[in-house]
Design a protein around this motif. Structure first.
Motif, PDB file in Angstrom:
ATOM      1  N   SER A 103       0.527  11.815  -9.730  1.00 25.42           N
ATOM      2  CA  SER A 103      -0.222  13.052  -9.514  1.00 25.42           C
ATOM      3  C   SER A 103       0.661  14.275  -9.705  1.00 25.42           C
ATOM      4  O   SER A 103       0.235  15.277 -10.293  1.00 25.42           O
ATOM      5  CB  SER A 103      -0.833  13.064  -8.109  1.00 25.42           C
ATOM      6  OG  SER A 103      -1.781  12.040  -7.968  1.00 25.42           O
ATOM      7  N   ASN A 146       2.285   1.643  -3.470  1.00 28.47           N
ATOM      8  CA  ASN A 146       1.250   2.134  -4.389  1.00 28.47           C
ATOM      9  C   ASN A 146       0.941   3.605  -4.139  1.00 28.47           C
ATOM     10  O   ASN A 146       0.764   4.374  -5.088  1.00 28.47           O
ATOM     11  CB  ASN A 146      -0.026   1.303  -4.263  1.00 28.47           C
ATOM     12  CG  ASN A 146       0.089  -0.041  -4.939  1.00 28.47           C
ATOM     13  OD1 ASN A 146       0.888  -0.230  -5.830  1.00 28.47           O
ATOM     14  ND2 ASN A 146      -0.717  -0.993  -4.495  1.00 28.47           N
ATOM     15  N   ASP A 147       0.853   3.993  -2.872  1.00 30.81           N
ATOM     16  CA  ASP A 147       0.584   5.402  -2.557  1.00 30.81           C
ATOM     17  C   ASP A 147       1.703   6.305  -3.058  1.00 30.81           C
ATOM     18  O   ASP A 147       1.451   7.385  -3.594  1.00 30.81           O
ATOM     19  CB  ASP A 147       0.390   5.588  -1.048  1.00 30.81           C
ATOM     20  CG  ASP A 147      -0.909   4.989  -0.546  1.00 30.81           C
ATOM     21  OD1 ASP A 147      -1.789   4.678  -1.374  1.00 30.81           O
ATOM     22  OD2 ASP A 147      -1.046   4.821   0.687  1.00 30.81           O
ATOM     23  N   ALA A 148       2.941   5.863  -2.901  1.00 28.57           N
ATOM     24  CA  ALA A 148       4.073   6.653  -3.390  1.00 28.57           C
ATOM     25  C   ALA A 148       4.016   6.769  -4.917  1.00 28.57           C
ATOM     26  O   ALA A 148       4.280   7.842  -5.478  1.00 28.57           O
ATOM     27  CB  ALA A 148       5.390   6.016  -2.943  1.00 28.57           C
ATOM     28  N   ASN A 149       3.648   5.682  -5.587  1.00 29.52           N
ATOM     29  CA  ASN A 149       3.529   5.725  -7.046  1.00 29.52           C
ATOM     30  C   ASN A 149       2.393   6.645  -7.484  1.00 29.52           C
ATOM     31  O   ASN A 149       2.523   7.372  -8.469  1.00 29.52           O
ATOM     32  CB  ASN A 149       3.326   4.322  -7.612  1.00 29.52           C
ATOM     33  CG  ASN A 149       4.575   3.476  -7.517  1.00 29.52           C
ATOM     34  OD1 ASN A 149       5.680   3.998  -7.414  1.00 29.52           O
ATOM     35  ND2 ASN A 149       4.404   2.169  -7.523  1.00 29.52           N
ATOM     36  N   HIS A 150       1.290   6.623  -6.745  1.00 29.57           N
ATOM     37  CA  HIS A 150       0.172   7.520  -7.068  1.00 29.57           C
ATOM     38  C   HIS A 150       0.581   8.980  -6.895  1.00 29.57           C
ATOM     39  O   HIS A 150       0.205   9.834  -7.706  1.00 29.57           O
ATOM     40  CB  HIS A 150      -1.045   7.208  -6.191  1.00 29.57           C
ATOM     41  CG  HIS A 150      -1.758   5.961  -6.596  1.00 29.57           C
ATOM     42  ND1 HIS A 150      -3.091   5.926  -6.893  1.00 29.57           N
ATOM     43  CD2 HIS A 150      -1.314   4.698  -6.767  1.00 29.57           C
ATOM     44  CE1 HIS A 150      -3.440   4.700  -7.226  1.00 29.57           C
ATOM     45  NE2 HIS A 150      -2.366   3.935  -7.153  1.00 29.57           N
ATOM     46  N   LEU A 151       1.331   9.263  -5.845  1.00 26.65           N
ATOM     47  CA  LEU A 151       1.824  10.630  -5.648  1.00 26.65           C
ATOM     48  C   LEU A 151       2.718  11.055  -6.814  1.00 26.65           C
ATOM     49  O   LEU A 151       2.618  12.182  -7.308  1.00 26.65           O
ATOM     50  CB  LEU A 151       2.605  10.731  -4.339  1.00 26.65           C
ATOM     51  CG  LEU A 151       1.778  10.863  -3.077  1.00 26.65           C
ATOM     52  CD1 LEU A 151       2.682  10.746  -1.852  1.00 26.65           C
ATOM     53  CD2 LEU A 151       1.031  12.181  -3.058  1.00 26.65           C
ATOM     54  N   ARG A 158       0.838  -1.208   0.000  1.00 27.29           N
ATOM     55  CA  ARG A 158       0.000   0.000   0.000  1.00 27.29           C
ATOM     56  C   ARG A 158       0.870   1.255   0.000  1.00 27.29           C
ATOM     57  O   ARG A 158       0.581   2.223  -0.701  1.00 27.29           O
ATOM     58  CB  ARG A 158      -0.930   0.003   1.210  1.00 27.29           C
ATOM     59  CG  ARG A 158      -2.058  -1.006   1.071  1.00 27.29           C
ATOM     60  CD  ARG A 158      -3.023  -0.875   2.181  1.00 27.29           C
ATOM     61  NE  ARG A 158      -3.630   0.454   2.106  1.00 27.29           N
ATOM     62  CZ  ARG A 158      -4.666   0.826   2.838  1.00 27.29           C
ATOM     63  NH1 ARG A 158      -5.215  -0.005   3.676  1.00 27.29           N
ATOM     64  NH2 ARG A 158      -5.160   2.032   2.729  1.00 27.29           N
ATOM     65  N   VAL A 159       1.943   1.240   0.795  1.00 29.83           N
ATOM     66  CA  VAL A 159       2.841   2.400   0.833  1.00 29.83           C
ATOM     67  C   VAL A 159       3.487   2.601  -0.536  1.00 29.83           C
ATOM     68  O   VAL A 159       3.577   3.729  -1.030  1.00 29.83           O
ATOM     69  CB  VAL A 159       3.901   2.236   1.947  1.00 29.83           C
ATOM     70  CG1 VAL A 159       4.976   3.301   1.839  1.00 29.83           C
ATOM     71  CG2 VAL A 159       3.242   2.283   3.315  1.00 29.83           C
TER      72      VAL A 159
END
Length: 96
Positions: A48, A40-45, A37-38
């Motif tokens: 963005s 994926n969140d870093a990749n989403h950031l 999850r971390v």
């Protein structure tokens, strides 16, 4: 600071975050839900910020939305003969 400077600073922070997450993955393993999850969140950031950078340096030309004229004439009643009044039930039945 300019927008370019701020975006560059954000990109540097994301690079640091990515390296830190990579080190955590080596220590904790990459199979756990939390680390995935971390990551994926870093990749989403990262995605963005890339979109934000693109929008900041290539702004879309402002355009007015196309206006749609809606006629004041009433709808044909035959469109509604096979439908119930939503929330009121069928016409020939009464509420309990």
């Amino acid at each position: 600071m300019s927008v370019h400077d701020d975006l560059t600073a954000v990109q540097r922070c994301l690079d640091d975050l990515s390296r830190s997450v990579g080190r955590l993955e080596k220590q904790l393993g990459s199979g756990g839900l939390e680390i995935r999850r971390v990551r994926n969140d870093a990749n989403h950031l990262r995605e963005s910020v890339a979109l934000l950078r693109e929008a900041a340096f290539h702004p879309a030309s402002p355009h007015k939305p196309e206006l749609v004229t809606i006629s004041d004439t009433p709808y044909d009643d035959s469109l509604w003969v096979d439908s119930d009044d939503e929330g009121l039930g069928a016409r020939d039945r009464h509420a309990p």
